[in-house]
Design a protein around this motif. Structure first.
Motif, PDB file in Angstrom:
ATOM      1  N   THR A 163       1.799   3.946   5.858  1.00  0.00           N
ATOM      2  CA  THR A 163       0.738   4.897   6.227  1.00  0.00           C
ATOM      3  C   THR A 163       0.811   6.123   5.328  1.00  0.00           C
ATOM      4  N   GLU A 164      -0.249   6.880   5.374  1.00  0.00           N
ATOM      5  CA  GLU A 164      -0.255   8.242   4.871  1.00  0.00           C
ATOM      6  C   GLU A 164       0.908   9.010   5.521  1.00  0.00           C
ATOM      7  N   ALA A 165       1.281  10.153   4.956  1.00  0.00           N
ATOM      8  CA  ALA A 165       2.303  10.992   5.575  1.00  0.00           C
ATOM      9  C   ALA A 165       1.832  11.399   6.968  1.00  0.00           C
ATOM     10  N   VAL A 206      13.267   4.768   2.933  1.00  0.00           N
ATOM     11  CA  VAL A 206      13.401   6.153   2.460  1.00  0.00           C
ATOM     12  C   VAL A 206      12.655   6.262   1.139  1.00  0.00           C
ATOM     13  N   ARG A 207      11.919   7.371   0.962  1.00  0.00           N
ATOM     14  CA  ARG A 207      11.284   7.602  -0.345  1.00  0.00           C
ATOM     15  C   ARG A 207      11.916   8.801  -1.030  1.00  0.00           C
ATOM     16  N   LEU A 208      12.337   8.601  -2.260  1.00  0.00           N
ATOM     17  CA  LEU A 208      12.843   9.680  -3.107  1.00  0.00           C
ATOM     18  C   LEU A 208      11.992   9.745  -4.375  1.00  0.00           C
ATOM     19  N   LEU A 258       0.869  -1.192   0.000  1.00  0.00           N
ATOM     20  CA  LEU A 258       0.000   0.000   0.000  1.00  0.00           C
ATOM     21  C   LEU A 258       0.896   1.230   0.000  1.00  0.00           C
ATOM     22  N   ALA A 259       0.815   2.040  -1.058  1.00  0.00           N
ATOM     23  CA  ALA A 259       1.617   3.270  -1.131  1.00  0.00           C
ATOM     24  C   ALA A 259       1.100   4.265  -0.095  1.00  0.00           C
ATOM     25  N   PRO A 260       1.987   5.099   0.419  1.00  0.00           N
ATOM     26  CA  PRO A 260       1.521   6.106   1.373  1.00  0.00           C
ATOM     27  C   PRO A 260       0.531   7.060   0.706  1.00  0.00           C
ATOM     28  N   ARG A 277       6.082   9.999 -13.549  1.00  0.00           N
ATOM     29  CA  ARG A 277       5.044   9.945 -14.594  1.00  0.00           C
ATOM     30  C   ARG A 277       3.663  10.164 -14.003  1.00  0.00           C
ATOM     31  N   VAL A 278       3.577  10.394 -12.688  1.00  0.00           N
ATOM     32  CA  VAL A 278       2.245  10.380 -12.092  1.00  0.00           C
ATOM     33  C   VAL A 278       1.551  11.737 -12.042  1.00  0.00           C
ATOM     34  N   GLY A 279       2.294  12.823 -12.231  1.00  0.00           N
ATOM     35  CA  GLY A 279       1.674  14.137 -12.340  1.00  0.00           C
ATOM     36  C   GLY A 279       0.737  14.449 -11.203  1.00  0.00           C
ATOM     37  N   GLY A 318       9.069   0.281  -6.124  1.00  0.00           N
ATOM     38  CA  GLY A 318       8.627   1.228  -7.154  1.00  0.00           C
ATOM     39  C   GLY A 318       7.225   1.710  -6.855  1.00  0.00           C
ATOM     40  N   ALA A 319       6.956   2.973  -7.157  1.00  0.00           N
ATOM     41  CA  ALA A 319       5.607   3.515  -6.990  1.00  0.00           C
ATOM     42  C   ALA A 319       5.316   4.490  -8.112  1.00  0.00           C
ATOM     43  N   GLY A 320       4.049   4.547  -8.507  1.00  0.00           N
ATOM     44  CA  GLY A 320       3.645   5.572  -9.448  1.00  0.00           C
ATOM     45  C   GLY A 320       3.282   5.049 -10.814  1.00  0.00           C
ATOM     46  N   GLY A 321       1.979   4.970 -11.067  1.00  0.00           N
ATOM     47  CA  GLY A 321       1.504   4.636 -12.400  1.00  0.00           C
ATOM     48  C   GLY A 321       1.627   3.174 -12.779  1.00  0.00           C
ATOM     49  N   ALA A 360      -0.448   8.266 -17.167  1.00  0.00           N
ATOM     50  CA  ALA A 360       0.651   7.679 -16.368  1.00  0.00           C
ATOM     51  C   ALA A 360       0.732   6.173 -16.559  1.00  0.00           C
ATOM     52  N   TYR A 361      -0.408   5.510 -16.726  1.00  0.00           N
ATOM     53  CA  TYR A 361      -0.399   4.052 -16.838  1.00  0.00           C
ATOM     54  C   TYR A 361       0.230   3.568 -18.149  1.00  0.00           C
ATOM     55  N   ARG A 362       0.439   4.506 -19.099  1.00  0.00           N
ATOM     56  CA  ARG A 362       1.041   4.098 -20.371  1.00  0.00           C
ATOM     57  C   ARG A 362       2.454   4.646 -20.559  1.00  0.00           C
ATOM     58  N   ALA A 413       4.525  -0.508  -4.921  1.00  0.00           N
ATOM     59  CA  ALA A 413       3.518   0.158  -4.095  1.00  0.00           C
ATOM     60  C   ALA A 413       2.419   0.698  -5.010  1.00  0.00           C
ATOM     61  N   PHE A 414       1.200   0.309  -4.704  1.00  0.00           N
ATOM     62  CA  PHE A 414       0.043   0.802  -5.453  1.00  0.00           C
ATOM     63  C   PHE A 414      -0.661   1.861  -4.618  1.00  0.00           C
ATOM     64  N   GLY A 415      -0.982   2.984  -5.249  1.00  0.00           N
ATOM     65  CA  GLY A 415      -1.707   4.042  -4.570  1.00  0.00           C
ATOM     66  C   GLY A 415      -3.191   3.943  -4.842  1.00  0.00           C
ATOM     67  N   ARG A 416      -3.599   4.540  -5.947  1.00  0.00           N
ATOM     68  CA  ARG A 416      -5.037   4.707  -6.196  1.00  0.00           C
ATOM     69  C   ARG A 416      -5.796   3.385  -6.274  1.00  0.00           C
ATOM     70  N   TRP A 417      -5.178   2.355  -6.868  1.00  0.00           N
ATOM     71  CA  TRP A 417      -5.919   1.089  -6.984  1.00  0.00           C
ATOM     72  C   TRP A 417      -6.067   0.392  -5.628  1.00  0.00           C
TER      73      TRP A 417
HETATM   74  C1  LIG Z   1      -4.854  10.517  -2.412  1.00  0.00           C
HETATM   75  C2  LIG Z   1      -3.363  10.433  -2.510  1.00  0.00           C
HETATM   76  C3  LIG Z   1      -2.572  10.847  -1.456  1.00  0.00           C
HETATM   77  C4  LIG Z   1      -1.183  10.708  -1.500  1.00  0.00           C
HETATM   78  N1  LIG Z   1      -0.441  11.037  -0.402  1.00  0.00           N
HETATM   79  C5  LIG Z   1       0.867  10.711  -0.351  1.00  0.00           C
HETATM   80  C6  LIG Z   1       1.593  10.802   0.865  1.00  0.00           C
HETATM   81  O1  LIG Z   1       1.063  11.159   1.923  1.00  0.00           O
HETATM   82  N2  LIG Z   1       2.906  10.457   0.841  1.00  0.00           N
HETATM   83  C7  LIG Z   1       3.529  10.035  -0.294  1.00  0.00           C
HETATM   84  O2  LIG Z   1       4.716   9.751  -0.267  1.00  0.00           O
HETATM   85  N3  LIG Z   1       2.843   9.913  -1.461  1.00  0.00           N
HETATM   86  C8  LIG Z   1       1.537  10.209  -1.500  1.00  0.00           C
HETATM   87  N4  LIG Z   1       0.821   9.994  -2.657  1.00  0.00           N
HETATM   88  C9  LIG Z   1       1.484   9.373  -3.823  1.00  0.00           C
HETATM   89  C10 LIG Z   1       1.294   7.850  -3.794  1.00  0.00           C
HETATM   90  O3  LIG Z   1       2.096   7.269  -2.789  1.00  0.00           O
HETATM   91  C11 LIG Z   1       1.655   7.211  -5.160  1.00  0.00           C
HETATM   92  O4  LIG Z   1       2.987   7.506  -5.480  1.00  0.00           O
HETATM   93  C12 LIG Z   1       0.765   7.749  -6.251  1.00  0.00           C
HETATM   94  O5  LIG Z   1      -0.593   7.527  -5.928  1.00  0.00           O
HETATM   95  C13 LIG Z   1       1.055   7.131  -7.586  1.00  0.00           C
HETATM   96  O6  LIG Z   1       0.831   5.754  -7.531  1.00  0.00           O
HETATM   97  P1  LIG Z   1      -0.488   5.118  -8.221  1.00  0.00           P
HETATM   98  O7  LIG Z   1      -0.344   5.393  -9.695  1.00  0.00           O
HETATM   99  O8  LIG Z   1      -0.375   3.655  -7.880  1.00  0.00           O
HETATM  100  O9  LIG Z   1      -1.673   5.777  -7.629  1.00  0.00           O
HETATM  101  C14 LIG Z   1      -0.566  10.170  -2.651  1.00  0.00           C
HETATM  102  C15 LIG Z   1      -1.369   9.786  -3.726  1.00  0.00           C
HETATM  103  C16 LIG Z   1      -2.745   9.893  -3.668  1.00  0.00           C
HETATM  104  C17 LIG Z   1      -3.581   9.409  -4.824  1.00  0.00           C
END
Ligand SMILES: Cc1cc2nc3c(=O)[nH]c(=O)nc-3n(C[C@H](O)[C@H](O)[C@H](O)COP(=O)(O)O)c2cc1C
Length: 427
Positions: free
Chosen positions: A58-60, A251-253, A23-25, A302-304, A335-338, A315-317, A357-361
């Motif tokens: 967790t969330e930030a 660490v996240r960069l 679970l992405a933060p 790529r996630v904008g 890896g995270a993002g898209g 981003a998914y493409r 790490a998956f965020g939105r899904w």
């Molecule tokens: C609602 C939302 C909140 C986010 N908050 C954080 C955060 O608190 N810390 C962080 O490092 N990234 C945050 N992100 C970025 C996500 O960790 C992730 O990189 C981003 O959603 C792209 O991944 P995805 O394409 O799987 O959604 C957030 C993304 C979303 C959609």
């Protein structure tokens, strides 16, 4: 098995995992308004997403009042309220302990992402009951007195909609206090039972405001040369590792690079830019090899603004861009993002990343690992409820056996497809 590469066990630092779907933060802006602590709903949210041997980040979680922004950028927050949580009081620690216990009861692992937002935070936090009348240092602070410029969230730029208050440049004799704030937060996270902490050193917040020369104009040992601009990153990592022990700090960069055609960075967060991002992130990633980390997480540039519907989301493409760092970093790489289910599987299978790490899904599919394992349809996320108080769009997304209810679902194979004819985007 579908997406099989995601289901091989792995140990990341001291944390043993049974699968690679993380679970992405994600900030959800649903903390208790008075205590800035997680709530019963927060515990339910993370419990729903926990799985045996699965990792949640967790969330930030903010390390001090000085670190804490008020997210007026989001209209729903202005209308419905909502605050981000902290981890600097005993009350917050106890509330996080309840969250952790619920995740551990399902066999899940959970890491607390620690954040100081630097110049992204606003001075209005001084009026908060938790802060008013205390002598807590107040925001905004940064590496230098350089303010965020206003702009809208578009394309690969992510920014505030209004110009921000000019931050105070942290004097060098306050840096030990700042590092002590990180350490204090980590000690509370440890006492709350978290499996580790993650330093949020990405997305234009305080650590990046030191790293990037577009913001950092210091002439002391925290400014100027690359080595100096990355010093705060390494100082804070050293303090966190000391506090948590080996294998318990991530660490996240968010590396970016200059587009050869335009000369501009591919991804810019809160106006934070560097003249030579490749050199900067190479130095940062190589330097992190010196620490016994749990993992390094990289955001793909790529996630904008994350504001598109899934069908329209470019981003998914877009291709991955961070592959070069795999050869520089010796430890576990997340890896995270898209990522889509298929690009995540390919990235793990070919060794680009060890975990995804998956965020939105994951936000809209509490049982995402199981759905990926089965190849089941995914519930489509609703952008309107990402942020701001309330259970809706937070703890009401269904599990597979509950059926879709009022939500739309989508076959995994269509994610990253395009309404415009399934063209791959390669720029
Ligand atoms: C609602 C939302 C909140 C986010 N908050 C954080 C955060 O608190 N810390 C962080 O490092 N990234 C945050 N992100 C970025 C996500 O960790 C992730 O990189 C981003 O959603 C792209 O991944 P995805 O394409 O799987 O959604 C957030 C993304 C979303 C959609």
């Amino acid at each position: 098995m579908i997406n099989a590469a995601l289901f091989h066990p792995i140990t990341t630092g001291r944390i043993a995992l049974q699968h690679r779907v993380v679970l992405a933060p994600m900030t959800r802006i649903r903390a208790d308004e008075l205590t800035l602590a997680p709530t019963e709903q927060t515990a339910t949210y993370y419990e729903q997403r926990a799985s045996a041997g699965g990792l949640l980040i967790t969330e930030a979680v903010h390390i001090s009042p000085e670190a804490t922004p008020i997210w007026t950028i989001y209209q729903r927050v202005t209308e419905k309220g909502g605050q981000v949580p902290g981890i600097w009081t005993e009350t917050q620690m106890e509330a996080w302990r309840a969250v952790v216990a619920r995740v551990h009861a399902k066999g899940g692992r959970i890491i607390c992402q620690l954040l100081h937002t630097g110049r992204v935070a606003q001075p209005e936090i001084a009026q908060h009951p938790l802060v008013k009348g205390t002598d807590a240092p107040l925001p905004p602070v940064s590496s230098s007195a350089t303010a965020i410029e206003a702009s809208n969230e578009t394309g690969n730029q992510y920014n505030w909609d209004k110009g921000a208050t000019l931050p105070r440049a942290l004097p060098i004799d306050e840096i030990p206090r700042l590092i002590a704030d990180y350490r204090h937060a980590a000690s509370l996270a440890r006492r709350a039972g978290f499996d580790g902490v993650e330093l949020h050193a990405a997305h234009g917040y305080l650590i990046e405001q030191f790293m990037n020369d577009g913001v950092n104009q210091r002439s002391d040992r925290y400014g100027g040369r690359l080595e100096n601009r990355c010093r705060l990153l390494f100082d804070v990592v050293a303090a966190l590792v000391d506090e948590m022990g080996p294998g318990r700090v991530g660490v996240r960069l968010s590396p970016t690079h200059l587009d050869p055609e335009t000369g501009h960075s591919r991804q810019v967060y809160f106006g934070v830019r560097d003249g030579d991002p490749l050199a900067l992130y190479t130095h940062a990633v190589e330097g992190l090899n010196a620490f016994p980390l749990a993992y390094l997480m990289l955001t793909e540039p790529r996630v904008g603004g994350l504001s598109q519907s899934p069908e329209a989301e470019d981003a998914y493409r877009h291709p991955m861009r961070n592959r070069g760092y795999r050869d520089l970093y010796d430890g576990v790489l997340v890896g995270a993002g898209g990522f889509t289910p298929s690009t995540a599987t390919a990235a793990v299978a070919d060794g680009s990343y060890d975990l995804i790490a998956f965020g939105r899904w994951f936000l809209s599919n509490p049982d995402l690992p199981e759905r990926l394992r089965q190849g089941a349809d995914l519930t489509v996320y609703e952008r309107e409820t990402f942020y701001g108080a309330g259970a809706e769009g937070y703890i009401d997304y269904p599990n597979l056996e509950q059926g879709p209810g009022r939500f739309t679902t989508m076959p995994q194979s269509l994610i990253g497809g395009s309404l415009r004819g399934n063209r791959p985007v390669t720029t």
